[in-house]
Design a protein around this motif. Sequence first.
Motif, PDB file in Angstrom:
ATOM      1  N   THR A  12     -32.104   1.487  75.928  1.00 52.66           N
ATOM      2  CA  THR A  12     -32.295   2.731  76.667  1.00 52.66           C
ATOM      3  C   THR A  12     -33.018   3.777  75.811  1.00 52.66           C
ATOM      4  O   THR A  12     -32.778   3.856  74.602  1.00 52.66           O
ATOM      5  CB  THR A  12     -30.934   3.254  77.179  1.00 52.66           C
ATOM      6  N   ILE A  53     -36.324   0.667  85.448  1.00 55.69           N
ATOM      7  CA  ILE A  53     -35.075  -0.088  85.355  1.00 55.69           C
ATOM      8  C   ILE A  53     -33.974   0.944  85.146  1.00 55.69           C
ATOM      9  O   ILE A  53     -34.047   1.740  84.203  1.00 55.69           O
ATOM     10  CB  ILE A  53     -35.094  -1.072  84.164  1.00 55.69           C
ATOM     11  N   GLN A  54     -32.977   0.937  85.999  1.00 57.26           N
ATOM     12  CA  GLN A  54     -31.874   1.900  85.931  1.00 57.26           C
ATOM     13  C   GLN A  54     -32.410   3.340  85.858  1.00 57.26           C
ATOM     14  O   GLN A  54     -31.943   4.159  85.075  1.00 57.26           O
ATOM     15  CB  GLN A  54     -30.969   1.618  84.730  1.00 57.26           C
ATOM     16  N   LYS A  55     -33.421   3.619  86.666  1.00 56.08           N
ATOM     17  CA  LYS A  55     -34.066   4.936  86.752  1.00 56.08           C
ATOM     18  C   LYS A  55     -34.716   5.382  85.440  1.00 56.08           C
ATOM     19  O   LYS A  55     -34.921   6.566  85.210  1.00 56.08           O
ATOM     20  CB  LYS A  55     -33.079   5.987  87.240  1.00 56.08           C
ATOM     21  N   LYS A  56     -35.040   4.440  84.570  1.00 56.51           N
ATOM     22  CA  LYS A  56     -35.710   4.748  83.300  1.00 56.51           C
ATOM     23  C   LYS A  56     -37.111   4.145  83.334  1.00 56.51           C
ATOM     24  O   LYS A  56     -37.302   3.041  83.835  1.00 56.51           O
ATOM     25  CB  LYS A  56     -34.912   4.192  82.130  1.00 56.51           C
ATOM     26  N   SER A  57     -38.080   4.869  82.798  1.00 52.59           N
ATOM     27  CA  SER A  57     -39.458   4.365  82.819  1.00 52.59           C
ATOM     28  C   SER A  57     -39.944   3.956  81.429  1.00 52.59           C
ATOM     29  O   SER A  57     -41.046   3.434  81.279  1.00 52.59           O
ATOM     30  CB  SER A  57     -40.392   5.421  83.404  1.00 52.59           C
ATOM     31  N   ARG A  81     -25.127  -8.336  77.307  1.00 54.34           N
ATOM     32  CA  ARG A  81     -24.607  -7.897  78.609  1.00 54.34           C
ATOM     33  C   ARG A  81     -23.500  -6.858  78.456  1.00 54.34           C
ATOM     34  O   ARG A  81     -23.356  -5.980  79.300  1.00 54.34           O
ATOM     35  CB  ARG A  81     -24.079  -9.097  79.387  1.00 54.34           C
ATOM     36  N   GLU A  84     -23.927  -1.381  76.921  1.00 51.38           N
ATOM     37  CA  GLU A  84     -24.532  -0.546  77.959  1.00 51.38           C
ATOM     38  C   GLU A  84     -25.904  -0.017  77.552  1.00 51.38           C
ATOM     39  O   GLU A  84     -26.686   0.405  78.399  1.00 51.38           O
ATOM     40  CB  GLU A  84     -23.623   0.635  78.284  1.00 51.38           C
ATOM     41  N   ARG A  85     -26.181  -0.010  76.258  1.00 52.91           N
ATOM     42  CA  ARG A  85     -27.462   0.531  75.769  1.00 52.91           C
ATOM     43  C   ARG A  85     -28.624  -0.431  75.981  1.00 52.91           C
ATOM     44  O   ARG A  85     -29.778  -0.031  75.894  1.00 52.91           O
ATOM     45  CB  ARG A  85     -27.339   0.888  74.289  1.00 52.91           C
ATOM     46  N   ILE A  87     -30.976  -2.497  78.356  1.00 56.76           N
ATOM     47  CA  ILE A  87     -31.319  -2.519  79.781  1.00 56.76           C
ATOM     48  C   ILE A  87     -31.980  -3.836  80.206  1.00 56.76           C
ATOM     49  O   ILE A  87     -31.919  -4.192  81.370  1.00 56.76           O
ATOM     50  CB  ILE A  87     -32.182  -1.301  80.185  1.00 56.76           C
ATOM     51  N   ARG A  88     -32.576  -4.568  79.283  1.00 53.24           N
ATOM     52  CA  ARG A  88     -33.126  -5.901  79.563  1.00 53.24           C
ATOM     53  C   ARG A  88     -33.170  -6.704  78.267  1.00 53.24           C
ATOM     54  O   ARG A  88     -33.278  -6.140  77.187  1.00 53.24           O
ATOM     55  CB  ARG A  88     -34.560  -5.828  80.091  1.00 53.24           C
TER      56      ARG A  88
END
Length: 116
Positions: A12, A53-57, A81, A84-85, A87-88
Amino acid sequence: MLNQYETVFIATPVLSEAQFKELVNKFRGVITENGGELVHEEDWGLRKLAYPIQKKSTGFYHLIEFKAPGELINTLETQYRRDERIIRFLTFRMDKYAVEYSIKKRANKQEKKLEE
């Protein structure tokens, strides 16, 4: 027998540099503590994502190339998984051609650095 793998994860973008380094160290530790051996690492920095992804660009990209037994991959991906930090992520086993390509690519980078 150890297979060679390459994993890329995207963290993130709200992390500070210190938090990102701590995150990278965490995953390095997961690999080495479970019988893996680090081969190469690249920090690609903050990059724009192809789609939100998760409202992050944007996100921090990091690549780790390592040798490890196959059982380690499940452990590593479970840790991805749970965090939480992240995102992919993507992990794949490199065949002999991918390993050769990676070695050549690193050698070319070294040559370019030496020329500068």
